[in-house]
Write an enzyme that holds these catalytic residues in place. Structure first.
Site, PDB file in Angstrom:
ATOM      1  N   ARG A 120      93.238  28.688   3.836  1.00 48.26           N
ATOM      2  CA  ARG A 120      94.370  28.638   2.906  1.00 48.26           C
ATOM      3  C   ARG A 120      94.466  27.261   2.259  1.00 48.26           C
ATOM      4  NH1 ARG A 120      96.765  33.421   3.432  1.00 48.26           N
ATOM      5  NH2 ARG A 120      96.479  34.405   5.468  1.00 48.26           N
ATOM      6  N   ASP A 121      94.753  27.280   0.946  1.00 39.71           N
ATOM      7  CA  ASP A 121      94.928  26.028   0.205  1.00 39.71           C
ATOM      8  C   ASP A 121      96.177  25.306   0.726  1.00 39.71           C
ATOM      9  OD1 ASP A 121      93.849  25.074  -2.887  1.00 39.71           O
ATOM     10  OD2 ASP A 121      95.691  24.170  -2.096  1.00 39.71           O
ATOM     11  N   VAL A 126      87.852  18.353  -5.616  1.00 39.10           N
ATOM     12  CA  VAL A 126      87.068  18.242  -4.377  1.00 39.10           C
ATOM     13  C   VAL A 126      85.650  18.685  -4.696  1.00 39.10           C
ATOM     14  CG1 VAL A 126      86.814  18.979  -1.982  1.00 39.10           C
ATOM     15  CG2 VAL A 126      89.113  18.691  -2.945  1.00 39.10           C
ATOM     16  N   HIS A 176      88.348  29.666  -5.713  1.00 37.83           N
ATOM     17  CA  HIS A 176      89.768  29.917  -5.452  1.00 37.83           C
ATOM     18  C   HIS A 176      90.002  31.427  -5.512  1.00 37.83           C
ATOM     19  CE1 HIS A 176      91.410  25.742  -6.276  1.00 37.83           C
ATOM     20  NE2 HIS A 176      90.261  25.642  -6.906  1.00 37.83           N
ATOM     21  N   ASN A 212      86.491  25.778 -10.504  1.00 37.79           N
ATOM     22  CA  ASN A 212      86.652  24.636 -11.399  1.00 37.79           C
ATOM     23  C   ASN A 212      85.404  23.756 -11.305  1.00 37.79           C
ATOM     24  OD1 ASN A 212      89.291  25.448 -12.035  1.00 37.79           O
ATOM     25  ND2 ASN A 212      90.126  24.369 -10.259  1.00 37.79           N
ATOM     26  N   HIS A 214      83.765  25.427  -4.446  1.00 38.00           N
ATOM     27  CA  HIS A 214      84.725  26.345  -3.832  1.00 38.00           C
ATOM     28  C   HIS A 214      85.216  27.361  -4.846  1.00 38.00           C
ATOM     29  CE1 HIS A 214      86.783  22.673  -5.176  1.00 38.00           C
ATOM     30  NE2 HIS A 214      87.817  23.442  -5.493  1.00 38.00           N
TER      31      HIS A 214
HETATM   32  P1  5GP Z   1      89.936  21.945  -7.192  1.00 43.55           P
HETATM   33  O1  5GP Z   1      91.005  21.261  -7.979  1.00 43.55           O
HETATM   34  O2  5GP Z   1      88.860  20.971  -6.751  1.00 43.55           O
HETATM   35  O3  5GP Z   1      89.364  23.160  -7.860  1.00 43.55           O
HETATM   36  O4  5GP Z   1      90.634  22.506  -5.908  1.00 43.55           O
HETATM   37  C1  5GP Z   1      90.832  21.759  -4.752  1.00 43.55           C
HETATM   38  C2  5GP Z   1      91.893  22.477  -3.953  1.00 43.55           C
HETATM   39  O5  5GP Z   1      91.814  22.000  -2.629  1.00 43.55           O
HETATM   40  C3  5GP Z   1      93.323  22.205  -4.429  1.00 43.55           C
HETATM   41  O6  5GP Z   1      93.935  23.445  -4.739  1.00 43.55           O
HETATM   42  C4  5GP Z   1      93.981  21.497  -3.257  1.00 43.55           C
HETATM   43  O7  5GP Z   1      95.320  21.897  -3.063  1.00 43.55           O
HETATM   44  C5  5GP Z   1      93.095  21.903  -2.080  1.00 43.55           C
HETATM   45  N1  5GP Z   1      92.982  20.928  -1.010  1.00 43.55           N
HETATM   46  C6  5GP Z   1      92.733  19.602  -1.151  1.00 43.55           C
HETATM   47  N2  5GP Z   1      92.629  19.008   0.053  1.00 43.55           N
HETATM   48  C7  5GP Z   1      92.814  19.999   0.973  1.00 43.55           C
HETATM   49  C8  5GP Z   1      92.808  19.997   2.400  1.00 43.55           C
HETATM   50  O8  5GP Z   1      92.606  18.994   3.066  1.00 43.55           O
HETATM   51  N3  5GP Z   1      93.020  21.207   3.010  1.00 43.55           N
HETATM   52  C9  5GP Z   1      93.231  22.347   2.291  1.00 43.55           C
HETATM   53  N4  5GP Z   1      93.426  23.470   2.986  1.00 43.55           N
HETATM   54  N5  5GP Z   1      93.237  22.373   0.945  1.00 43.55           N
HETATM   55  C10 5GP Z   1      93.036  21.213   0.299  1.00 43.55           C
END
Ligand code: 5GP
Length: 114
Positions: free
Chosen positions: A29-30, A96, A102, A87, A100
């Protein structure tokens, strides 16, 4: 290859609310959910971005989507519908750098996304 928080989660070094795992894929989970269901599905192997995918990763990418399908059913959102998003880099909103997918659902998803 650079390590990230998702690499640490995949290796079990940092806790996360796991909803699925197999030999190739982990899903959790996010931390900052954008929908009632917001799950991140990652390959265990740390591929930084979609730009870094190679032909040999085709099956692995398929596994991310098959995991999404299974998790959507598990979460009870398969019939109502859901969104999958990857993304890529800064303008794509990637923060990150461990590939990944979503999985978002549990509410109507607007289009275009913000
Ligand atoms: P991005 O913006 O890279 O597509 O998505 C990164 C996602 O990772 C974001 O929705 C953010 O809330 C989530 N996220 C960042 N750090 C952590 C973490 O340490 N644990 C979890 N479960 N989600 C994270």
């Amino acid at each position: 290859m650079s390590d990230t928080i998702f690499g640490k989660i995949a290796r079990g070094e940092v806790p996360a609310d796991l909803v699925y795992e197999d030999e190739a894929v982990v899903a959790f989970r996010d931390l900052n959910p954008q929908a009632p269901t917001h799950i991140l599905i990652i390959p265990r192997r740390p591929i930084p971005t979609l730009n870094d995918l190679e032909e040999e990763d085709a099956a692995l990418v398929g596994k991310l989507f098959l995991a999404a399908k299974q998790i959507a059913a598990q979460e009870g959102i398969a019939a109502a519908g859901y969104r999958t998003v990857i993304n890529c880099n800064a303008e794509g909103g990637q923060t990150v750098f461990h590939l990944h997918l979503h999985l978002l659902g549990g509410r109507p998803m607007g289009w275009p996304p913000g």
